[in-house]
Design an enzyme around this catalytic site. Structure first.
Site: not given
Length: 176
Positions: A75, A106, A103, A73
């Site tokens: 981040e 993250c 999320c 992801h």
């Protein structure tokens, strides 16, 4: 600038945060990275980490499709780039800008990196309207604010912001 308090992930956030010119510029940079992610066949998310002094510490996009790494992801990728080279003290006063609300995974990476502030674009509840009900597109319905509220050190959370701009890369991307 407005920061929202911890809230349930099932409630839509209707208030768009007002950003400073600096925050708006860096959030737009993260949104640009989300477009890059989409152009490369990945989910449309981008992130940028900036120190309190204005130094760009890391920038990244979601690369889960390219790498087949489910943890790729935006981040988390940005944290991976910054944390080996930037002290926890500097990260504590830094801001992570994310095109979408982080999320749970993250948010955990942000916590472990000691990042002290997050500014995000589209919120998770609004994002779920794009993602639809396909199991492979769904997320854990827990707000990053809930994760940050459990932190022993403060993590300021600002968002959603620049909603029209942060929604745009998602239009037509997700299967419904």
């Amino acid at each position: 600038m407005s920061a929202m308090s911890s809230s349930s992930a099932t409630k839509a956030t209707t208030t768009e945060a007002t950003l400073s010119a600096r925050d708006g510029g860096y959030l737009r940079q993260a949104i640009d990275w989300s477009r890059t992610a989409r152009e490369r066949g990945n989910r449309p998310f981008g992130a940028v980490i900036v120190s309190a002094a204005g130094d760009l510490l890391a920038e990244a996009y979601c690369n889960t499709t390219e790498t087949a790494d489910c943890t790729g992801h935006a981040e988390t990728n940005a944290v991976r780039l910054a944390s080996p080279h930037v002290s926890r003290e500097v990260l504590a006063t830094s801001t992570l800008y994310s095109s979408g609300e982080p999320c749970v995974m993250c948010a955990g990476a942000i916590f472990w990196a000691n990042i002290g502030r997050v500014v995000f674009g589209i919120d998770a509840v609004s994002l779920r309207t794009f993602r639809g009900e396909l199991a492979v597109q769904r997320d854990a319905e827990l707000s990053c604010r809930d994760v940050f509220a459990a932190s022993p050190h403060p993590i300021e959370c600002v968002g959603p912001a620049l909603l029209a701009e942060s929604r745009a890369p998602h239009v037509g991307f997700w299967q419904v």
